[in-house]
Design an enzyme around this catalytic site. Structure first.
Site, PDB file in Angstrom:
ATOM      1  N   GLY A  32      -3.810  -9.548  -5.707  1.00 35.87           N
ATOM      2  CA  GLY A  32      -3.013  -8.334  -5.692  1.00 35.87           C
ATOM      3  C   GLY A  32      -2.962  -7.741  -4.300  1.00 35.87           C
ATOM      4  N   ARG A  33      -1.998  -6.869  -4.097  1.00 31.70           N
ATOM      5  CA  ARG A  33      -1.896  -6.169  -2.817  1.00 31.70           C
ATOM      6  C   ARG A  33      -1.253  -4.814  -3.035  1.00 31.70           C
ATOM      7  NH1 ARG A  33       2.025  -9.928   0.699  1.00 31.70           N
ATOM      8  NH2 ARG A  33       0.840 -11.568  -0.340  1.00 31.70           N
ATOM      9  N   GLY A  34      -1.534  -3.907  -2.134  1.00 30.25           N
ATOM     10  CA  GLY A  34      -1.010  -2.558  -2.249  1.00 30.25           C
ATOM     11  C   GLY A  34      -0.884  -1.916  -0.896  1.00 30.25           C
ATOM     12  N   GLY A  37      -4.294  -2.332   1.269  1.00 34.47           N
ATOM     13  CA  GLY A  37      -4.894  -3.614   1.602  1.00 34.47           C
ATOM     14  C   GLY A  37      -4.525  -4.710   0.628  1.00 34.47           C
ATOM     15  N   VAL A  39      -6.128  -7.638  -2.122  1.00 34.14           N
ATOM     16  CA  VAL A  39      -7.263  -7.882  -3.002  1.00 34.14           C
ATOM     17  C   VAL A  39      -7.389  -9.377  -3.264  1.00 34.14           C
ATOM     18  CG1 VAL A  39      -8.318  -7.336  -5.228  1.00 34.14           C
ATOM     19  CG2 VAL A  39      -6.867  -5.636  -4.088  1.00 34.14           C
ATOM     20  N   LYS A  54     -11.699  -6.492  -1.520  1.00 32.92           N
ATOM     21  CA  LYS A  54     -10.500  -5.824  -1.013  1.00 32.92           C
ATOM     22  C   LYS A  54     -10.630  -5.681   0.486  1.00 32.92           C
ATOM     23  CE  LYS A  54      -7.161  -2.232  -1.639  1.00 32.92           C
ATOM     24  NZ  LYS A  54      -6.510  -1.341  -2.621  1.00 32.92           N
ATOM     25  N   ASP A 148      -5.719   8.389  -6.027  1.00 33.61           N
ATOM     26  CA  ASP A 148      -4.639   7.420  -6.230  1.00 33.61           C
ATOM     27  C   ASP A 148      -4.701   6.852  -7.643  1.00 33.61           C
ATOM     28  OD1 ASP A 148      -2.423   5.862  -5.721  1.00 33.61           O
ATOM     29  OD2 ASP A 148      -3.526   4.313  -4.628  1.00 33.61           O
TER      30      ASP A 148
END
Length: 299
Positions: A32-34, A37, A39, A54, A148
Site C-alpha cells: 500500500g501507499r499513501g 509513505g 507500506v 512503513k 488521519d
C-alpha cells in the site's frame, strides 16, 4: 545486500524494490501507499518474523519538527496496550530513511471493503465504529491524537464468530494530516483522505480528540450511506464543504436510518470542535441508540 538507492529523482526513489534492506528489515512486497509513505510487507531479520514496514517520504523525514512529533507520538502509542490498535515494534532511521515497524495483519482495510461492496450493514458499521472509537479514546487518554482517521487506516478482520463477525484495527498513528508540510492540496491516491479532514485542520488550528471524532463520524457516515458526507469534485470544493456546508441527513442517504440519527451525526460533524461529543465512544453509543432503540445495536 542491496543498498538504498539514490532518491534525488521526481519520486524520491519510492517505492523501493523487493529485496532491499532497511536497517534489520528486508522488503518483500509493497502492500500500500499513501500521502506520507509506502507500506511494505517485510521480514525482520533479527527475529525471523513477518511484519509491516512503513517508509516515510523523504520530505517528511527531513522536517525536524515532524520527526520530533513522530518520535514522541510513537513512543506513547507503542506503550498503549489496546486490542484495536496495531502494535508498533519500532520507529527509526537508516541511511536517511525514516521507518515504522508494525505487526503484520493479513486483512483488507475498510477502504477496500467499501470500494468492493459499497455500504455495509448498519450493525456491522457500528460494530467497527465502536472498536475504533475505543482505540481512539484510549489514545486520547494518553495524549495522542491520530489526525488521519480514514477507511484506509482501519483494518477489518473477518471472524466466524456470529456475535462479533468483524474485528477492527486502527493503524497509522502520528503521521496524519499534520504530516503535510506545504498545503492540503493532494492528487491521486492521497486526495481520498480529504473526505475525512476536520474544519480545524483545514484552517490550521490545533488538533485534539474532537478532530478524530469528526473524522470517525465521516467514516461511519460513508460506511452506512455508501458515499462520503460531502461528495465534491475537487479539493477546494471538498475542503470548503467541510468548513461551511451542513452534512446531508444520513436518513436521506440510507433507508435503514431513522431521522433521530441525523441529530447525532449533526453533533459529531459540528464545525466547531467544542460543539461535538466529548468522546468517540459517546458518539457511537448515541448513534447506536438512535438506530437500534434504547439499548442500541451490539458493538
Amino acid at each position: 545486500m542491496e543498498r538504498i538507492p539514490d532518491r534525488s529523482g521526481p519520486h524520491d526513489g519510492l517505492p523501493f524494490p523487493p529485496g532491499l534492506h532497511i536497517a534489520d528489515y528486508e522488503l518483500e512486497s509493497e502492500i500500500g501507499r499513501g500521502r506520507t509513505g509506502v507500506v511494505y510487507r517485510a521480514k525482520d531479520l533479527r527475529l525471523d518474523r513477518t511484519l509491516v514496514l512503513k517508509v516515510l517520504r523523504p520530505g517528511l523525514g527531513r522536517n525536524e519538527t515532524f520527526r520530533r512529533r513522530l518520535a514522541h507520538d510513537h513512543r506513547i502509542t507503542a506503550a498503549i496496550d489496546h486490542p484495536h490498535i496495531v502494535p508498533i515494534f519500532e520507529a527509526g532511521e537508516a541511511d536517511g530513511s525514516v521507518y515504522i515497524a508494525m505487526r503484520y495483519i493479513a486483512a483488507p482495510n475498510l477502504r477496500e471493503l467499501l470500494d468492493r461492496y459499497g455500504a455495509i450493514p448498519v450493525a456491522g458499521a457500528l460494530r467497527i465504529a465502536g472498536q475504533v472509537a475505543s482505540a481512539l479514546d484510549s489514545a486520547h487518554e494518553h495524549g495522542v491524537v491520530h489526525g488521519d482517521v480514514s477507511p484506509g487506516n482501519i483494518l477489518v478482520v473477518s471472524s466466524a464468530d456470529e456475535e462479533r463477525p468483524q474485528y477492527a484495527y486502527l493503524t497509522d498513528f502520528g503521521i496524519g494530516i499534520r504530516a503535510l508540510t506545504e498545503n492540503f492540496t493532494c492528487t491521486g491516491p492521497y486526495a481520498d483522505t480529504l473526505h475525512y479532514v476536520a474544519p480545524e485542520q483545514i484552517s490550521g488550528q490545533p488538533e485534539n480528540r474532537a478532530t478524530d471524532l469528526y473524522a470517525l463520524a465521516c467514516v461511519v457516515y460513508e460506511a452506512i450511506a455508501g458515499d462520503p458526507v460531502f461528495p465534491r469534485a475537487g479539493d477546494t470544493a471538498l475542503m470548503a464543504a467541510h468548513e461551511h456546508d451542513e452534512p446531508p441527513p444520513l436518513s436521506q442517504r440510507s433507508p435503514w436510518i431513522p431521522p433521530q440519527a441525523d441529530d447525532v451525526m449533526r453533533t459529531a460533524l459540528a464545525k466547531t470542535p467544542d460543539d461535538r461529543y466529548d468522546s468517540c465512544g459517546e458518539f457511537v453509543e448515541r448513534l447506536g441508540a438512535a438506530v437500534g432503540g434504547p439499548e442500541g445495536l451490539p458493538i
